[in-house]
Design a protein around this motif. Structure first.
Motif, PDB file in Angstrom:
ATOM      1  N   THR A   1       0.826  -1.212   0.000  1.00 12.95           N
ATOM      2  CA  THR A   1       0.000   0.000   0.000  1.00 12.95           C
ATOM      3  C   THR A   1       0.855   1.255   0.000  1.00 12.95           C
ATOM      4  N   GLY A   2       1.982   1.240   0.719  1.00 10.86           N
ATOM      5  CA  GLY A   2       2.807   2.435   0.805  1.00 10.86           C
ATOM      6  C   GLY A   2       3.318   2.902  -0.541  1.00 10.86           C
ATOM      7  N   SER A   3       3.709   1.964  -1.411  1.00 12.05           N
ATOM      8  CA  SER A   3       4.190   2.347  -2.742  1.00 12.05           C
ATOM      9  C   SER A   3       3.081   3.009  -3.548  1.00 12.05           C
TER      10      SER A   3
ATOM     11  N   ARG B   1       0.499   7.954  -5.755  1.00  6.62           N
ATOM     12  CA  ARG B   1      -0.675   8.815  -5.920  1.00  6.62           C
ATOM     13  C   ARG B   1      -0.410  10.222  -5.392  1.00  6.62           C
ATOM     14  N   LEU B   2       0.245  10.323  -4.252  1.00  9.81           N
ATOM     15  CA  LEU B   2       0.512  11.642  -3.678  1.00  9.81           C
ATOM     16  C   LEU B   2       1.471  12.445  -4.545  1.00  9.81           C
TER      17      LEU B   2
ATOM     18  N   ARG C   1       4.284  16.770  -1.537  1.00  7.47           N
ATOM     19  CA  ARG C   1       5.641  16.435  -1.117  1.00  7.47           C
ATOM     20  C   ARG C   1       5.585  15.195  -0.226  1.00  7.47           C
ATOM     21  N   VAL C   2       6.400  14.200  -0.548  1.00  3.68           N
ATOM     22  CA  VAL C   2       6.382  12.933   0.182  1.00  3.68           C
ATOM     23  C   VAL C   2       7.796  12.571   0.610  1.00  3.68           C
ATOM     24  N   LYS C   3       7.931  12.166   1.866  1.00  3.21           N
ATOM     25  CA  LYS C   3       9.149  11.522   2.340  1.00  3.21           C
ATOM     26  C   LYS C   3       8.868  10.026   2.370  1.00  3.21           C
ATOM     27  N   ALA C   4       9.579   9.293   1.539  1.00  7.58           N
ATOM     28  CA  ALA C   4       9.337   7.859   1.364  1.00  7.58           C
ATOM     29  C   ALA C   4      10.247   7.088   2.308  1.00  7.58           C
TER      30      ALA C   4
ATOM     31  N   VAL D   1      12.541   6.383  -4.528  1.00  2.00           N
ATOM     32  CA  VAL D   1      11.175   6.243  -5.035  1.00  2.00           C
ATOM     33  C   VAL D   1      10.915   7.442  -5.944  1.00  2.00           C
ATOM     34  N   PRO D   2      10.480   7.233  -7.180  1.00  2.00           N
ATOM     35  CA  PRO D   2      10.276   8.351  -8.106  1.00  2.00           C
ATOM     36  C   PRO D   2       9.386   9.442  -7.522  1.00  2.00           C
ATOM     37  N   GLY D   3       9.865  10.681  -7.592  1.00  2.00           N
ATOM     38  CA  GLY D   3       9.083  11.834  -7.168  1.00  2.00           C
ATOM     39  C   GLY D   3       9.075  12.105  -5.687  1.00  2.00           C
TER      40      GLY D   3
END
Length: 278
Positions: free
Chosen positions: A16-18, A23-24, A30-33, A41-43
């Motif tokens: 689910t996290g990927s 989507r975000l 802005r996402v911290k993966a 992780v792209p983007g």
């Protein structure tokens, strides 16, 4: 210059996290993966994170105002490591938390149910996603998927019980609404697909769509518990086998309108997932 606050996605390389991360980032957030090895992780901005290594927590929380939380896998007492982190997150300025739990675990229940129960006392804005069993269990790296690929067999202690299996894409879609909407769309979100299916149904649909013969072998609780105990801690194996026993008793024989209500579209079916992945 002011930096836009980020969403920390724990388990950003997982099922689910990927999808939440993708989507975000696709919609400009802005996402911290977060992952153990800070996997690119792209983007997104990769960051090292380990539930069991508090030294990774401060950097992960820096500049974050909301969280997507995937509990540590295989831990029968995740609250022991999650609650100290969540208290630290609140102190660091996090205002919204979205927790991935399970339809089988209510607030105050075992394992992640303890974390669910604690969230209202930690954050002003929060939601708990309680999905039914993942459809991707039959197509990814789960034991069921491996059994299908290697032997043409699904083993369960669920008997003839039915489950509202849900597509991880729908879970992610609901999660993104819970993370970004002006108002959290309900704190306790039970997520299912459009129909409840038994494991015999799953085997039959898989056979029809893929052309590979798949059958469901019905095990007792004890047989499944012992098989799982060879692969994981005994306590967690007993917990998982117990969830199958509850399915056999009808605990997951339901469908909800949550996906449609939150996203505005119906949930995807298991057949559609298989046809998409074939």
């Amino acid at each position: 210059m002011t930096t836009t606050p980020a969403t920390l996605v724990v388990g950003a390389t997982g099922t689910t996290g990927s999808r939440v991360t993708a989507r975000l980032t696709a919609t400009g957030h802005r996402v911290k993966a977060a992952s153990r090895n800070a996997t690119p992780v792209p983007g997104a901005e990769p960051v090292a994170f380990d539930w069991y290594e508090p030294g990774t927590h401060a950097a992960a929380l820096d500049g974050v105002d909301r969280l997507y939380l995937v509990p540590p896998v295989g831990d029968s007492d995740p609250a022991a490591v999650m609650l100290p982190f969540l208290r630290r997150a609140r102190a660091a300025g996090v205002r919204r938390a979205v927790l991935l739990s399970s339809s089988a675990v209510p607030a105050g229940g075992p394992a992640v149910g303890v974390v669910h129960e604690a969230l209202p006392g930690l954050f002003a804005e929060w939601a708990v996603l309680r999905p039914s069993w993942f459809m991707q269990n039959f197509t990814g790296t789960h034991l069921h998927a491996r059994g299908i690929r290697d032997e043409g067999v699904i083993r369960s202690a669920a008997g003839g019980g039915r489950v509202g299996f849900v597509d991880a894409e729908d879970i992610a879609a609901v999660a993104c609404h819970a993370l970004t909407d002006d108002h959290v769309p309900g704190p306790d979100l039970v997520l299912t697909g459009p129909e409840a299916l038994g494991y015999d149904d799953i085997a039959a649909i898989t056979t029809e769509v893929t052309g590979r013969s798949v059958v469901h072998h019905r095990l007792s609780y004890e047989q499944l518990r012992d098989r799982l105990a060879a692969l994981m801690p005994a306590e967690f194996a007993a917990l998982l086998a117990g969830l199958d026993r509850a399915v056999a008793q009808g605990a997951e024989d339901r469908v909800t309108d949550t996906v449609r209500r939150v996203t505005g579209r119906p949930p995807g079916s298991f057949r559609a997932l298989l046809e998409r992945e074939e």
